[in-house]
Design an enzyme around this catalytic site. Structure first.
Site, short mmCIF file in Angstrom:
data_model
loop_
_atom_site.label_atom_id
_atom_site.label_comp_id
_atom_site.label_asym_id
_atom_site.label_seq_id
_atom_site.Cartn_x
_atom_site.Cartn_y
_atom_site.Cartn_z
CG ASP A 8 -1.99 -1.04 1.16
OD1 ASP A 8 -2.04 -1.77 0.17
OD2 ASP A 8 -2.78 -1.13 2.13
CG ASP A 130 -12.72 -2.14 -1.09
OD1 ASP A 130 -12.17 -3.24 -1.23
OD2 ASP A 130 -12.39 -1.11 -1.73
#
Length: 363
Positions: A8, A130
């Site tokens: 990330d 998500d």
């Protein structure tokens, strides 16, 4: 099961968030490409990258760091975060990223996914789902939609989506174990390749995901915190020994050499596909010796017509092909091989030998 070690990126650095909160940041490296190289060295076959700044702002932010990652490894990279247009997708693919993950846009405009697949192909487009409290989150997880994860996945199936990354936000970065039950539900109900994300904390979690028949798992913080040894995980879940025991039995029972119709040199063409997304990788030829060696070793072995010798794909380059299955066509004159491709299949460095695109339009 395919493993996807995760990087990330925020402000050009490799970080992890807790529950997707941008004020809960831990920095692990200011050179993300070095992490990618470590992942490849550990045996990873794919790398999952998220542009966190891009996800929040709605446009690609960390292009330099992403390009450095892609250029530093030979394995494919997938990227999510801030992809909201066809132009964005092309820009990301032009960086060398293998496939693009689209989240917010899939919720706001599902037809966009159909357009993207038509333009770039289903193997290049992944949908990111998500969820928080059962509802799909968008815009860097800052907003909740009114759509459930299952309803979104089912609508994506109608768009011919082949791969979905499902993240339970409440578990992301928390090292509390993934939501196996919900992930399995999505997998069973849709038949799509579901990649579990969020909460991976130990080898037992990976075992639970594998036992549930889920396609893949993204591992992030557990690697950085040394709770999961990536090399050991790859050896257990992605090595030939872990993968081929049942597939070898299937290969032997589905295809006998004596069934094949050969050319005058005793050869048969072999069309090679990626077992995950069915992308056609290459065309080669086998004779009986190459066929038998493939079954014996589990590594795709061919006969070179130009060199007049056997060759095992990847022995020199390291870009091995692990056999998944071998099937024969209706006329018994072409073999279809599905493989686990390490790195590039083409000698040019492209994932597939069929990287030049053209079409004929009937008027």
């Amino acid at each position: 099961m395919r493993l996807y070690p995760a990087i990330d990126i925020k402000d050009g650095k490799c970080v992890r968030l807790k529950k997707g909160l941008f004020n809960e940041v831990t920095v692990y490296s200011d050179k993300p490409y070095t992490i990618a190289k470590e992942f490849e060295k550990a045996g990873a076959k794919f790398i999952h990258v998220v542009d966190l700044d891009g996800a929040l702002k709605g446009y690609r932010v960390n292009a330099k760091a992403i390009k450095e990652i892609v250029d530093s490894v030979s394995i494919p990279v997938e990227l999510g975060g801030g992809v909201r247009s066809l132009e964005n997708i092309k820009e990301v693919l032009d960086l060398g990223v293998y496939r693009v993950i689209i989240g917010t846009k899939a919720v706001e405009n599902p037809e966009f996914i159909r357009e993207a697949i038509k333009e770039f192909g289903p193997n290049r487009i992944v949908v990111g789902v998500d969820a928080k409290d059962g509802l799909v989150a968008i815009e860097g997880w800052e907003k909740l939609s009114d759509q459930t994860a299952l309803s979104l996945c089912l609508s994506m199936k109608e768009m011919d989506v082949e791969n979905i990354v499902y993240t339970d936000i409440s578990k992301d970065g928390m090292l509390v174990g993934p939501n196996v039950e919900q992930t399995k539900l999505l997998s069973d109900k849709t038949g799509i390749n579901i990649i579990a994300s969020g909460g991976m904390s130990c080898m037992e979690d990976l075992e639970n995901v594998s036992n549930a028949g889920i396609h893949g798992a993204i591992i992030g913080k557990a690697i950085y915190e040394k709770r999961i040894d990536l090399a050991k995980a790859v050896a257990k879940y992605e090595s030939f020994d872990a993968f081929s025991k049942e597939s070898k039995k299937e290969v032997i029972s589905n295809l006998n050499w004596s069934d094949c119709k050969l050319d005058d040199k005793g050869l048969i063409p072999v069309v090679v596909q990626d077992y995950v997304n069915n992308e056609v990788l290459m065309l080669a030829y086998m004779n009986e010796e190459a066929f038998n060696k493939t079954l014996e070793t589990g590594l795709m072995t061919y006969y070179s017509r130009s060199r007049d010798e056997l060759w095992t794909k990847g022995l020199t380059s390291g870009h091995l092909q692990y056999v998944s299955s071998l099937d024969i066509d209706c006329d018994y004159d072409t073999i279809l091989a599905k493989v686990r491709q390490v790195g590039a299949a083409c000698h040019t460095g492209n994932k597939s030998c069929f990287y030049r695109n053209f079409f004929i339009r009937n008027i």
